[in-house]
Design an enzyme around this catalytic site. Structure first.
Site, PDB file in Angstrom:
ATOM      1  N   HIS A 149      70.890  71.125  71.427  1.00 32.69           N
ATOM      2  CA  HIS A 149      71.051  69.746  70.971  1.00 32.69           C
ATOM      3  C   HIS A 149      70.462  68.759  71.981  1.00 32.69           C
ATOM      4  CE1 HIS A 149      72.876  66.551  68.615  1.00 32.69           C
ATOM      5  NE2 HIS A 149      73.338  66.013  69.717  1.00 32.69           N
ATOM      6  N   ASP A 185      70.169  62.513  67.463  1.00 30.76           N
ATOM      7  CA  ASP A 185      71.605  62.565  67.217  1.00 30.76           C
ATOM      8  C   ASP A 185      72.035  61.355  66.381  1.00 30.76           C
ATOM      9  OD1 ASP A 185      74.280  63.924  68.058  1.00 30.76           O
ATOM     10  OD2 ASP A 185      74.568  61.856  68.685  1.00 30.76           O
ATOM     11  N   TYR A 239      81.857  57.464  64.717  1.00 34.27           N
ATOM     12  CA  TYR A 239      82.426  58.581  63.959  1.00 34.27           C
ATOM     13  C   TYR A 239      83.526  58.105  63.016  1.00 34.27           C
ATOM     14  CZ  TYR A 239      79.850  61.772  66.937  1.00 34.27           C
ATOM     15  OH  TYR A 239      78.835  62.450  67.583  1.00 34.27           O
TER      16      TYR A 239
END
Length: 306
Positions: A277, A103, A210
């Site tokens: 994921h 990730d 982010y």
């Protein structure tokens, strides 16, 4: 397992290691919204014949938490990783390690391996897109754009409030987007994650990854990743690389594997249809077996495996 703090780049990173100190270094980099514990199974497995080390990224769990979005841009993250490897390999002429990442950790590791190939003997990436195909998909692929819309929430000022509500209910629900619909975390693990998220400043620091990134889907007001002009040569990874991909990933589609060999010439891909994921939680033995096979092979890339 040994817990310690490594002084790097003006901060301290919390590390956990398994295995002999003089064994070859294998370094594990976690993603969002995780911490070192995500690699517990791999530390146990690879600590048998490596010095297996997992750490908390800056801002996460027990590592130091620099304030501000700028502290989570790619340059300080890359420097953290470079100095951590140098610290762990102190006294050794060959500083290279085996780098394993998932990730957000994978996003860092892709760029690091391209910039500092001398520090990476072999690279293992698990459900983390390389910058070039990810930017392309975010700019032009409607399915991936839709799947990545969650990134817009995580960049928003209200993200902390939304994610903290009802004892981090929304973060926990993320771990239920698995191949079988069951939570990827066990009942014993959930309190450990809640504790990590609740540490002062930790959630904001994690979200700043982010907020600092130029990779996000476009909106009518903001072109996002479509505005990027990338230097593919500078982002090309030339070390032997294994990509493990849980195909039931609802956030990152298999479109992100298309054309990957153009920027990763020494590439193997291992697809796991029954993995999402969170494949490192769902299929830890299968993930470790794929890594083990990769470490034992030569440097000639075989054909893609199903």
């Amino acid at each position: 397992m040994e817990h310690f703090f490594a002084p790097v780049n003006g901060i301290r990173l919390h590390c956990v290691s398994e295995g002999a100190a003089d064994a070859p270094l294998m370094l594990f980099v976690h993603g969002f919204p995780e911490f070192w514990y995500a690699w517990k199974s791999q530390l146990e497995e690879f600590g048998k014949d490596h010095r297996a080390v997992a750490f908390d990224l800056r801002g996460h769990n027990l590592s130091d938490k620099p304030e501000g979005v700028a502290a989570y841009r790619h340059k300080p993250l890359l420097e953290d990783l470079k100095q951590l490897i140098e610290h762990l390999q102190a006294g050794k002429e060959d500083k290279s390690c085996i780098l394993v990442a998932h990730d957000w950790g994978g996003a860092i590791a892709w760029t690091f391996a391209a910039a500092y190939p001398q520090y990476v003997n072999k690279l293992v990436i698990i459900n983390a897109p390389h910058t070039v195909p990810f930017a392309r998909a975010l700019a032009s692929d409607p399915v991936q754009q839709e799947a990545s819309n969650y990134m817009l929430l995580l960049r928003h000022a209200k993200a902390e409030r939304v994610l903290q509500a009802n004892n981090y209910e929304r973060l926990l629900k993320m771990f239920s987007r698995t191949a079988d619909g069951h939570c990827a975390l066990t009942d014993d693990e959930i309190p450990l994650y809640l504790e990590a998220w609740a540490r002062p400043g930790a959630l904001t620091c994690a979200l700043n990854l982010y907020r600092a990134s130029p990779l996000y889907p476009p909106t009518p007001e903001d072109p996002g990743a479509a505005a990027l002009k990338l230097d593919c040569a500078a982002l090309t990874v030339r070390v032997p690389t294994l990509v493990i991909w849980g195909e039931a990933d609802t956030a990152l589609g298999t479109v992100l594997l298309e054309g990957l060999e153009e920027v990763v010439p020494d590439l193997r891909i291992r697809r796991i249809a029954e993995g999402s994921h969170w494949v490192i939680h769902e299929q830890p033995r299968r993930v470790s077996a794929a890594i083990r096979e990769f470490l034992q092979e030569g440097n000639t890339a075989p054909a893609e495996k199903a």
